[in-house]
Design an enzyme around this catalytic site. Structure first.
Site, PDB file in Angstrom:
ATOM      1  CB  ILE A  55       6.006  32.454  13.373  1.00  0.00           C
ATOM      2  CG1 ILE A  55       7.962  32.455  15.000  1.00  0.00           C
ATOM      3  CG2 ILE A  55       5.694  33.800  13.587  1.00  0.00           C
ATOM      4  CD1 ILE A  55       8.404  33.740  15.505  1.00  0.00           C
ATOM      5  CD  GLU A  56       7.281  33.874   8.023  1.00  0.00           C
ATOM      6  OE1 GLU A  56       6.572  33.427   6.507  1.00  0.00           O
ATOM      7  OE2 GLU A  56       8.515  34.295   8.063  1.00  0.00           O
TER       8      GLU A  56
END
Length: 405
Positions: A192-193
């Protein structure tokens, strides 16, 4: 008993004392505060066991022990960072921050780390860098409830400031990494990051850059570009992100004029109301993992929030799987806290006053503090804004050249 264990496990502390081990400075502060406020034994116990209150001699034994442990910690901290501690403040639960320009740091590694910190090639689509969520000119975070990662995805926890993170006993809200280098290795391989599945792909991407290859070789020799050298350089740079010279630092170093009378009153209220039992040390946090809800259960917090819990809401339990660690979070640093909203791990509090009131309600015996108490504590918290040469850094060549002179 349940509430007590949410705050401290005395059996662990006694074991550390008997074995001659170092007692966590947050536990030292808790014992001091309970004695000062005459909170233990609790009234339900003393009604049955007459005379079980601590007498003045027993209280003095606790205070002497606290002073011994705290003084040893403060002196060791001062020696580690070549900083003299004013004798008048050596028994305070909070110490002044040291000057990072005097740290023993490898400058070549740190400057490589500075560039890598802003290098979007550490994300799979070259859109996100460390600075995207921890901008140096935004006090090391992004003033958002949740940070935006690759593909416009959002995480589920508020990004803490990277400033003063060097003093944390462990990194991340749930403590899953032991140090800055471990922390630096997390986001790049978080889908996600920053989106990579493994560090080999990051190494391959940076290895396309001949200048970067040569730079790593000059610093790390035959090791060259590896996960270890990338994260080591970033961590070396982040050691410089310390913010001394706040008004409160100047006060702790002996300048009695650095704070107003109301700000000093706010500090005394901060200590009296248990804030300084967890927000201890030079960074005023990061020294222990504490329950969200030592007086009221965290379930009430989440129920009132009105949204379902996610994995990030579980705190240390999400890393250890130990039931007693459920809802325990690394205590956030309070340095520069007035500038790092929104507050709480889930970013749900948009004013510092609201955050203070929530902590009173869930983690102190005073559920409804007066407006004056909250106002003075917030005044004190505003004295914690410090200085760092990178606070104006915007990753532009002119700034880079200036900082390297």
């Amino acid at each position: 008993m349940t509430n007590g264990y949410r705050s401290i496990d005395l059996e662990k502390v006694v074991g550390q004392i008997n074995r001659g081990e170092t007692v966590n400075i947050a536990d030292v502060a808790k014992l001091e505060q309970a004695t000062l406020n005459n909170d233990m034994p609790v009234i339900q116990y003393t009604i049955v066991h007459w005379g079980s209150d601590l007498n003045s001699k027993e209280q003095q034994i606790v205070y002497d022990w606290v002073r011994e442990k705290r003084s040893a910690h403060v002196k060791a901290f001062g020696n580690q960072y070549n900083m003299a501690i004013n004798d008048n403040f050596i028994n305070e639960p909070i110490m002044p921050l040291p000057d990072p320009t005097k740290f023993n740091v490898n400058n070549e590694k740190a400057m490589l780390g500075l560039d890598l910190y802003h290098d979007t090639r550490l994300s799979v689509d070259s859109t996100v860098s460390c600075a995207s969520c921890h901008a140096l000119d935004s006090v090391g975070q992004d003033n958002s409830r949740f940070s935006r990662g690759v593909g416009s995805q959002f995480g589920g926890i508020s990004a803490p400031s990277v400033y003063n993170a060097v003093f944390n006993v462990q990194q991340f809200w749930n403590g899953r990494e032991p140090d800055l280098q471990g922390q630096a290795g997390g986001p790049p391989v978080n889908l996600i990051e920053m989106g990579y599945e493994n560090f080999d792909d990051i190494v391959a991407e940076l290895s396309k850059d001949s200048a970067m290859v040569a730079r790593f070789a000059s610093i790390y020799g035959a090791e060259g570009i590896t996960k270890n050298s990338i994260t080591d350089a970033i961590a070396e740079f982040e050691r410089l992100l310390v913010t001394p010279n706040s008004p409160f630092d100047k006060y702790l170093l002996g300048d009695k004029t650095a704070l107003t009378s109301e700000e000093i009153q706010g500090y005394e209220l901060f200590k009296k109301n248990y804030c300084a039992t967890c927000h201890v040390g030079a960074s005023m946090g990061g020294q222990s993992f504490e329950k969200l809800g030592t007086v009221l259960d965290a379930a009430i917090y989440y129920e009132e929030r009105g949204t379902e819990q996610n994995g990030d809401d579980l705190g240390l339990f999400g890393f250890t799987g130990i039931e007693d660690d459920r809802y325990k979070f690394k205590v956030p640093n309070l340095r520069n806290v007035a500038l790092t909203g929104p507050w709480m791990h889930d970013g749900t509090h948009v004013t510092l006053e609201d955050a203070v009131r929530t902590m009173f309600r869930f983690n102190t015996p005073t559920a409804n503090p007066s407006d004056e108490t909250v106002e003075k504590i917030v005044l004190f918290l505003n004295t914690l804004n410090g200085e760092n040469q990178y606070m104006d850094y915007k990753n532009v060549p002119s700034n880079l050249d200036k900082l390297r002179q």
